[in-house]
Design an enzyme around this catalytic site. Sequence first.
Site, PDB file in Angstrom:
ATOM      1  N   ASP A 151       0.828  -1.208   0.000  1.00  0.00           N
ATOM      2  CA  ASP A 151       0.000   0.000   0.000  1.00  0.00           C
ATOM      3  C   ASP A 151       0.859   1.252   0.000  1.00  0.00           C
ATOM      4  O   ASP A 151       0.566   2.214  -0.716  1.00  0.00           O
ATOM      5  CB  ASP A 151      -0.936   0.006   1.213  1.00  0.00           C
ATOM      6  N   ARG A 188       0.403   6.212  -7.076  1.00  0.00           N
ATOM      7  CA  ARG A 188      -0.891   6.775  -7.492  1.00  0.00           C
ATOM      8  C   ARG A 188      -0.929   8.276  -7.304  1.00  0.00           C
ATOM      9  O   ARG A 188      -1.531   9.006  -8.099  1.00  0.00           O
ATOM     10  CB  ARG A 188      -2.012   6.111  -6.677  1.00  0.00           C
ATOM     11  N   LYS A 191      -5.067  -2.237   5.183  1.00  0.00           N
ATOM     12  CA  LYS A 191      -4.483  -1.833   6.470  1.00  0.00           C
ATOM     13  C   LYS A 191      -5.368  -2.272   7.630  1.00  0.00           C
ATOM     14  O   LYS A 191      -4.876  -2.681   8.686  1.00  0.00           O
ATOM     15  CB  LYS A 191      -4.257  -0.326   6.482  1.00  0.00           C
TER      16      LYS A 191
END
Length: 441
Positions: free
Chosen positions: A161, A168, A187
């Site tokens: 992540d 991103r 998460k």
Amino acid sequence: MTIYEIIAKKRDGGELTPAEIRFFIDGYVKGTVADYQAAAWCMAVFCRGMTAGETAALTEAMVASGETLDLQGIAGTTVDKHSTGGVGDTTTLIVAPLVAAMGIPVAKLSGRGLGHTGGTLDKLESIAGFDVQMDQARFVAQVQAIGLAVAGQTAQLVPADRLLYALRDVTATVESVPLIAASIMSKKLAAGCQAIMLDVKVGHGAFMKSQAEAEELARAMVAIGEKLGRRTMALLTKMDQPLGNAVGNALEVEEAVAILENRTLYGRGRVSPDLREVSLALAARMAWLAGKAETVAQGRMMAEEALRSGAALAKWAALVESQGGTWLGGERLAESLPQAQENCRIGAPVDGWIGAIDGLAIGRAAASLGAGRVKKGDPVDSAVGIVLHKRIGDPVGAGECVVELWHNGRGVTEAQALVKGAYQWATGPVAKPPLILGEIR
């Protein structure tokens, strides 16, 4: 399989298999998939979307990219809560001890603020000595001992992540519901709790600007949680104006503690009824998710009693003490927190009513004073921030104080301009806006 084939398949609208998704995530974390290939994959997902099955598989692969917390040794159903981010949103500081006071273990991993949104860790660290860095053994032991721990996420949890989000952020692919949902839920799942309560914010001060967008995200996250074996619920809450009247780390702690102490006033102003209401609504649903209450209505009664009896305040004190904080409650609260040196009051320009407040502008104003970050790693001034004295629908007289800036000399002119531009004035009464827009089970 090759990464080229996986990118091309998604580009053309195909549905990726769990094995293909794992191949991509594993390769990106290990470095065998290059940034430019991962960027192309993210853009393909952004343009083509993902099915519910793909999104769940992506989440599972991201969880598997690092360590997970083992909470199996904790008695009872462990619960976690996540907010998609807003302004003046201090619910964690209220909800975590409130739910723990109902006999439900709360194991909460939180983050730091970025931009106009505040971070739970920054708020807690405004308390002298409060330690948010805990290894897994200490974290679990504290939940076992007092039923509650709030700490920062370690670098070993969901490294996929961290890598994907950074990519991103610079490739215009942040606003993808499957990627957002997988980022949040990976998460939460890695943190190990059996039940997850999601607070999805909607409005000017939130990431999701429309209710339709928020519902899409909420449904995606709830589907992931349920598919991967967690009891999950989402509450849609309004975030046009700030949720609390305090915006800024130490100021928000003061307001949260005032709610735990059953007060409507605190040293800087009055408590936001909206902050209290959303906190109780979340706590009620967390009691239901954990199986402690048979209905949400029963959970609400339990939450109100835990607040009224002082049990929630006692859990707060135990949390602060357990994590090394120095805490002086009641009238000595300010001695436990940093204090801004100066304040600046902004009055209403006309007689009338508060018609609207732009929560995003208020959040940016607080950040300009030093309460927030432009980029990760920036220092914050825990003492500074903004206190609202009037909310949407409140009547005001010309010159009456509407907002107070607490500052240390930084960014005052910019903050004043942002705050003045955030308010709209009405000549007649204005209805209070709805606060809770719905829930997704």
